[in-house]
Design a protein around this motif. Structure first.
Motif, mmCIF file in Angstrom:
data_model
loop_
_atom_site.group_PDB
_atom_site.id
_atom_site.type_symbol
_atom_site.label_atom_id
_atom_site.label_comp_id
_atom_site.label_asym_id
_atom_site.label_seq_id
_atom_site.Cartn_x
_atom_site.Cartn_y
_atom_site.Cartn_z
ATOM 1 N N ASN A 33 -4.149 13.942 19.012
ATOM 2 C CA ASN A 33 -4.786 13.349 20.184
ATOM 3 C C ASN A 33 -4.015 12.100 20.576
ATOM 4 O O ASN A 33 -3.600 11.322 19.712
ATOM 5 C CB ASN A 33 -6.235 12.985 19.871
ATOM 6 C CG ASN A 33 -6.980 14.100 19.161
ATOM 7 O OD1 ASN A 33 -7.549 14.988 19.783
ATOM 8 N ND2 ASN A 33 -6.978 14.063 17.818
ATOM 9 N N MET A 34 -3.845 11.891 21.873
ATOM 10 C CA MET A 34 -3.070 10.737 22.337
ATOM 11 C C MET A 34 -3.691 10.130 23.581
ATOM 12 O O MET A 34 -4.232 10.845 24.431
ATOM 13 C CB MET A 34 -1.620 11.150 22.621
ATOM 14 C CG MET A 34 -0.800 11.451 21.372
ATOM 15 S SD MET A 34 0.867 12.049 21.742
ATOM 16 C CE MET A 34 0.506 13.758 22.157
ATOM 17 N N ALA A 35 -3.616 8.814 23.664
ATOM 18 C CA ALA A 35 -4.041 8.082 24.863
ATOM 19 C C ALA A 35 -2.933 7.127 25.255
ATOM 20 O O ALA A 35 -2.322 6.481 24.396
ATOM 21 C CB ALA A 35 -5.340 7.323 24.606
ATOM 22 N N PHE A 36 -2.672 7.013 26.547
ATOM 23 C CA PHE A 36 -1.590 6.169 27.071
ATOM 24 C C PHE A 36 -2.210 5.128 28.007
ATOM 25 O O PHE A 36 -2.791 5.478 29.031
ATOM 26 C CB PHE A 36 -0.561 7.024 27.802
ATOM 27 C CG PHE A 36 0.152 7.999 26.902
ATOM 28 C CD1 PHE A 36 1.404 7.692 26.384
ATOM 29 C CD2 PHE A 36 -0.439 9.206 26.557
ATOM 30 C CE1 PHE A 36 2.051 8.580 25.543
ATOM 31 C CE2 PHE A 36 0.203 10.101 25.715
ATOM 32 C CZ PHE A 36 1.451 9.780 25.203
ATOM 33 N N THR A 37 -2.093 3.871 27.610
ATOM 34 C CA THR A 37 -2.749 2.795 28.352
ATOM 35 C C THR A 37 -1.842 1.576 28.430
ATOM 36 O O THR A 37 -0.724 1.577 27.920
ATOM 37 C CB THR A 37 -4.064 2.391 27.666
ATOM 38 O OG1 THR A 37 -3.772 1.789 26.398
ATOM 39 C CG2 THR A 37 -4.983 3.585 27.466
ATOM 40 N N HIS A 86 2.402 2.180 27.356
ATOM 41 C CA HIS A 86 3.360 2.753 28.301
ATOM 42 C C HIS A 86 4.772 2.212 28.037
ATOM 43 O O HIS A 86 4.955 1.186 27.389
ATOM 44 C CB HIS A 86 2.952 2.430 29.742
ATOM 45 C CG HIS A 86 2.858 0.949 30.021
ATOM 46 N ND1 HIS A 86 3.955 0.125 30.152
ATOM 47 C CD2 HIS A 86 1.778 0.146 30.180
ATOM 48 C CE1 HIS A 86 3.578 -1.101 30.389
ATOM 49 N NE2 HIS A 86 2.261 -1.141 30.403
ATOM 50 N N GLY A 87 5.766 2.884 28.588
ATOM 51 C CA GLY A 87 7.145 2.454 28.420
ATOM 52 C C GLY A 87 7.524 1.359 29.405
ATOM 53 O O GLY A 87 6.701 0.883 30.203
ATOM 54 N N ASP A 88 8.772 0.934 29.346
ATOM 55 C CA ASP A 88 9.287 -0.089 30.252
ATOM 56 C C ASP A 88 9.018 0.326 31.695
ATOM 57 O O ASP A 88 9.294 1.447 32.095
ATOM 58 C CB ASP A 88 10.794 -0.252 30.026
ATOM 59 C CG ASP A 88 11.412 -1.275 30.961
ATOM 60 O OD1 ASP A 88 11.164 -2.474 30.763
ATOM 61 O OD2 ASP A 88 12.150 -0.855 31.889
ATOM 62 N N ARG A 89 8.472 -0.600 32.456
ATOM 63 C CA ARG A 89 8.149 -0.330 33.855
ATOM 64 C C ARG A 89 8.553 -1.523 34.712
ATOM 65 O O ARG A 89 8.812 -2.616 34.200
ATOM 66 C CB ARG A 89 6.658 -0.064 34.043
ATOM 67 C CG ARG A 89 5.770 -1.136 33.463
ATOM 68 C CD ARG A 89 4.461 -1.287 34.204
ATOM 69 N NE ARG A 89 3.558 -2.208 33.558
ATOM 70 C CZ ARG A 89 3.698 -3.519 33.557
ATOM 71 N NH1 ARG A 89 4.734 -4.080 34.154
ATOM 72 N NH2 ARG A 89 2.811 -4.306 32.945
ATOM 73 N N SER A 90 8.597 -1.320 36.013
ATOM 74 C CA SER A 90 8.856 -2.432 36.930
ATOM 75 C C SER A 90 7.656 -3.370 36.921
ATOM 76 O O SER A 90 6.551 -2.966 36.568
ATOM 77 C CB SER A 90 9.140 -1.899 38.336
ATOM 78 O OG SER A 90 8.131 -0.998 38.751
ATOM 79 N N PRO A 91 7.845 -4.630 37.321
ATOM 80 C CA PRO A 91 6.779 -5.630 37.178
ATOM 81 C C PRO A 91 5.560 -5.350 38.052
ATOM 82 O O PRO A 91 5.627 -4.642 39.054
ATOM 83 C CB PRO A 91 7.463 -6.934 37.608
ATOM 84 C CG PRO A 91 8.914 -6.684 37.481
ATOM 85 C CD PRO A 91 9.096 -5.232 37.784
ATOM 86 N N LEU A 92 4.457 -5.954 37.650
ATOM 87 C CA LEU A 92 3.214 -5.855 38.395
ATOM 88 C C LEU A 92 3.220 -6.812 39.586
ATOM 89 O O LEU A 92 3.955 -7.799 39.608
ATOM 90 C CB LEU A 92 2.026 -6.188 37.484
ATOM 91 C CG LEU A 92 1.821 -5.306 36.250
ATOM 92 C CD1 LEU A 92 0.768 -5.920 35.345
ATOM 93 C CD2 LEU A 92 1.426 -3.898 36.649
ATOM 94 N N ASP A 93 2.366 -6.522 40.541
ATOM 95 C CA ASP A 93 2.053 -7.446 41.641
ATOM 96 C C ASP A 93 3.267 -7.856 42.474
ATOM 97 O O ASP A 93 3.372 -9.002 42.903
ATOM 98 C CB ASP A 93 1.371 -8.705 41.093
ATOM 99 C CG ASP A 93 0.091 -8.374 40.347
ATOM 100 O OD1 ASP A 93 -0.587 -7.427 40.765
ATOM 101 O OD2 ASP A 93 -0.214 -9.054 39.353
ATOM 102 N N VAL A 94 4.194 -6.929 42.704
ATOM 103 C CA VAL A 94 5.292 -7.180 43.639
ATOM 104 C C VAL A 94 4.948 -6.463 44.931
ATOM 105 O O VAL A 94 4.901 -5.239 44.957
ATOM 106 C CB VAL A 94 6.637 -6.678 43.086
ATOM 107 C CG1 VAL A 94 7.741 -6.927 44.098
ATOM 108 C CG2 VAL A 94 6.966 -7.354 41.769
ATOM 109 N N PRO A 95 4.675 -7.201 46.023
ATOM 110 C CA PRO A 95 4.255 -6.563 47.277
ATOM 111 C C PRO A 95 5.236 -5.502 47.746
ATOM 112 O O PRO A 95 6.438 -5.735 47.822
ATOM 113 C CB PRO A 95 4.198 -7.745 48.264
ATOM 114 C CG PRO A 95 3.999 -8.950 47.400
ATOM 115 C CD PRO A 95 4.755 -8.671 46.136
ATOM 116 N N GLY A 96 4.705 -4.329 48.040
ATOM 117 C CA GLY A 96 5.533 -3.242 48.532
ATOM 118 C C GLY A 96 6.260 -2.454 47.467
ATOM 119 O O GLY A 96 6.938 -1.478 47.774
ATOM 120 N N PHE A 97 6.139 -2.873 46.196
ATOM 121 C CA PHE A 97 6.843 -2.182 45.114
ATOM 122 C C PHE A 97 5.862 -1.910 43.973
ATOM 123 O O PHE A 97 5.742 -2.707 43.042
ATOM 124 C CB PHE A 97 8.016 -3.025 44.597
ATOM 125 C CG PHE A 97 9.113 -3.237 45.598
ATOM 126 C CD1 PHE A 97 10.146 -2.323 45.718
ATOM 127 C CD2 PHE A 97 9.086 -4.332 46.450
ATOM 128 C CE1 PHE A 97 11.145 -2.515 46.647
ATOM 129 C CE2 PHE A 97 10.085 -4.528 47.381
ATOM 130 C CZ PHE A 97 11.123 -3.621 47.489
#
Length: 631
Positions: free
Chosen positions: A324-328, A43-54
């Motif tokens: 064929n493509m998979a996004f993980t 996947h591309g750049d994303r906001s961080p994991l495990d931020v409560p409410g976000f």
């Protein structure tokens, strides 16, 4: 600790100067034709994991990264193959993908999977905009211009200047395909294997040597308006989560970028890669069965899916599964790096010491050598190569050798590739269910159809095949045949009873039906008030918040919108009551402003308090059906 940090920083700085693989050179004397390609994309750049409410979401930067990834694939398979003079062949050589639609999406040629997380699905959408960009007067390969032509001869383009619509599948937890892209989820044996992670000697050593470092960096980085990251997770056991937040701030926050440098961030990534390799690529840890490589479960299902896609292309002689493509997320990457021997190969540092960058891609190509596009080649004339692009600025896919081969042997025959992948692959969802000991719904169905673990000693595929092939054609599994026979018998009996009911006047009465009707009459009286009482013995008016079920059971309404405890939290995630000022308050729907709670400061609900509503509403007064004098 200083020794580890210094040595790792040195390896990071020196590693960039090491040769990662031989250039992507080709034998110019033989023209190559790609029949099927598989791209496993991060996947591309994303906001961080495990931020409560976000919840994590794909950022605009992440979307641009995936659009660029799509352009690289388009240039490789479409543009450069048709216009070789447009590119520097030392940097990119076209690999013609036979029959792939050039300008309009033909979804019958593609198969696109995305993991359950939204940022994976959105990454797939973004890549397709680069692979098949919006274009006017371009129509998909299924319906063609006929679907765009109106009766008045006007031709319409798709919205947004010809935006094209790909078919992207994101399997739910009830879909057996879920195991292909999210194999480590819903896998109890994998989760159980992580119980021993912290007790591993190497992990414990690194944890102790870096703990002071992580705590100090947490104090330095996570302050002010920066995204909150729990201090109790600032350690090597959570190295990837820590790096995930640091990397995000380094890219998106100017203050953080000014106080850090790229070498420091890369060092954090090195620690994260080591931790993730242990969690997803340690091949010595077993689950339910010895040697099942449970930590690398995501790479094993990935290998099975790669072979499935190639087999589909082979069976249709190139008509389907062209691209064929998979996004993980990163789990299949680290798992496959270990399973395929990439971390131990000539370019091992590339796969051992770095977290895949956003939009990184593993690519498998099934190709032949020769000029003919018209005839699909036999198996013995087909070859497979593996390419990897770590998505660094300006990078392009490069060939790497798999399964212990040297870089000069980066191309494998199809037969050799099949054999090597077969050694590591899980070839069916039922095999994944068995290895994981999963209770996913499709696993329960598979166990029921195959009689549980009766086929445990057989091949992985045999337990998942409900229809098998033999020399006589298709042969139904006996279990399924029995179920179909039983269902047919029930259907015939049901039709017979229906015919008797319609034609002969046959009727059925449930036992105790008179008693049930008497109960219903009593319930109606309870709900409406007795019509048979005199003035001195008249039933009290029914409570508006109490109803009665069919069997006379009381049901009291609680937590409704007009009652005082209706909302526990407001849309902003905070409590609706605030007693810090000594006055009970609730949130209205006016942008979260406070309004005094009806009934004063007491939190105890007053008698008949339903007359006051937070929203100005008054409960409906129940209609009194009792008989009055003179009526």
């Amino acid at each position: 600790m200083k020794g580890i940090i210094s040595a790792t920083l040195a390896s990071v700085l020196v590693g960039t100067a090491l040769s990662q693989s031989s250039p992507n050179t080709r034998d110019e004397s033989a023209t190559e034709r790609v029949w099927s390609s598989i791209a496993w994309v991060m996947h591309g750049d994303r906001s961080p994991l495990d931020v409560p409410g976000f919840p994590p979401n794909l950022t605009p930067l992440g979307a641009q990264q995936l659009v660029d990834r799509g352009r690289v694939l388009r240039n490789r398979y479409i543009v450069a193959a048709q216009e070789p003079d447009s590119f520097d062949v030392s940097k990119l050589i076209g690999a013609k993908l036979v029959g792939l639609s050039t300008n309009a999406i033909d979804n019958t040629q593609l198969d696109i999977l995305a993991g359950a997380d939204g940022y994976n699905f959105h990454s797939a959408l973004a890549l397709m905009q680069g692979l098949y960009p919006p274009s006017t007067r371009v129509f998909n390969g299924t319906d063609g211009i006929a679907a765009a032509l109106l009766a008045n001869t006007e031709i319409l383009d798709y919205p947004l200047e010809g935006y094209q619509y790909p078919v992207i599948r994101s399997p739910s937890v009830d879909d057996p395909e879920f195991a292909s892209v999210d194999a480590n989820k819903l896998c109890p044996q994998y989760l159980h294997s992580l119980d021993s992670f912290e007790n591993d000697t190497r992990v414990e050593k690194t944890y102790n040597e870096t703990l002071v470092f992580y705590k100090a960096e947490w104090e330095r980085i996570f302050h002010g308006n920066n995204i909150a990251y729990p201090s109790d997770l600032a350690d090597y056991h959570h190295a990837y989560e820590f790096y995930d937040h640091v990397q995000y701030l380094y890219v998106h926050d100017n203050a953080t970028k000014s106080q850090l440098n790229s070498s420091f961030v890369e060092y954090m990534g090195n620690l994260a890669a080591t931790e993730q390799r242990e969690k997803h690529g340690n091949l010595t840890v077993s689950g339910k069965e010895e040697g099942d490589k449970i930590r690398a479960i995501a790479g094993r299902t990935m290998a099975g899916k790669v072979m499935e896609w190639f087999d589909s292309n082979l069976q249709t002689e190139g008509h389907t599964n062209k691209l064929n493509m998979a996004f993980t997320s990163i789990e299949p990457f680290f798992a496959f790096f270990s399973l395929s021997g990439l971390i131990d190969g000539p370019s091992g540092n590339q796969f051992r010491s770095h977290v895949p960058n956003p939009s990184a891609a593993m690519i498998f190509e099934l190709f032949s050598k020769g000029d003919s596009d018209s005839v699909y080649p036999p198996d013995e004339d087909l070859w497979v190569r593996f390419l990897y692009d770590d998505a660094k600025s300006g990078s392009l896919p490069r060939e790497y050798a798999l399964f212990g081969n040297g870089n000069s042997q980066s191309v494998m025959s199809l037969a050799e590739f099949r054999h090597s992948m077969g050694e590591i692959a899980l070839n069916s969802s039922s095999h994944w269910c068995e290895v994981c000991d999963s209770s996913a719904s499709f696993c329960l169905v598979a166990k029921g159809a195959t009689g549980g673990d009766d086929n445990k000693g057989g091949s992985p595929d045999s337990s998942s095949s409900l229809v098998s092939h033999d020399s006589q054609g298709l042969q139904m599994d006996p279990t399924i045949a029995g179920a179909i026979g039983a269902a047919s018998a029930v259907a015939v009996i049901g039709l017979g009873f229906l015919a008797a009911t319609l034609c002969a006047g046959l009727r059925f009465h449930r036992a105790g039906s008179e008693k049930r009707r008497e109960q219903e009459r009593m319930i109606r009286m309870l709900n409406l008030g007795s019509a048979y009482n005199n003035d001195n013995n008249r039933a009290a008016a029914p409570d508006a918040d109490v109803t009665y079920g069919r069997n006379g059971i009381r049901h009291e309404r609680v937590g409704s919108w007009e009652m005082h405890n209706g909302f526990g939290t407001n849309p902003y995630g905070t409590s609706n009551t605030d007693r810090t000022a000594g006055l009970d308050r609730v949130y209205t729907n006016d942008a979260g402003f406070y309004s005094p709670r009806p009934g004063g400061s007491s939190s105890k609900r007053p008698v008949e308090d339903d007359q006051a509503s937070y929203f100005g509403a008054v409960p409906t007064k129940p209609r009194d059906f009792s008989l009055r004098d003179g009526e």
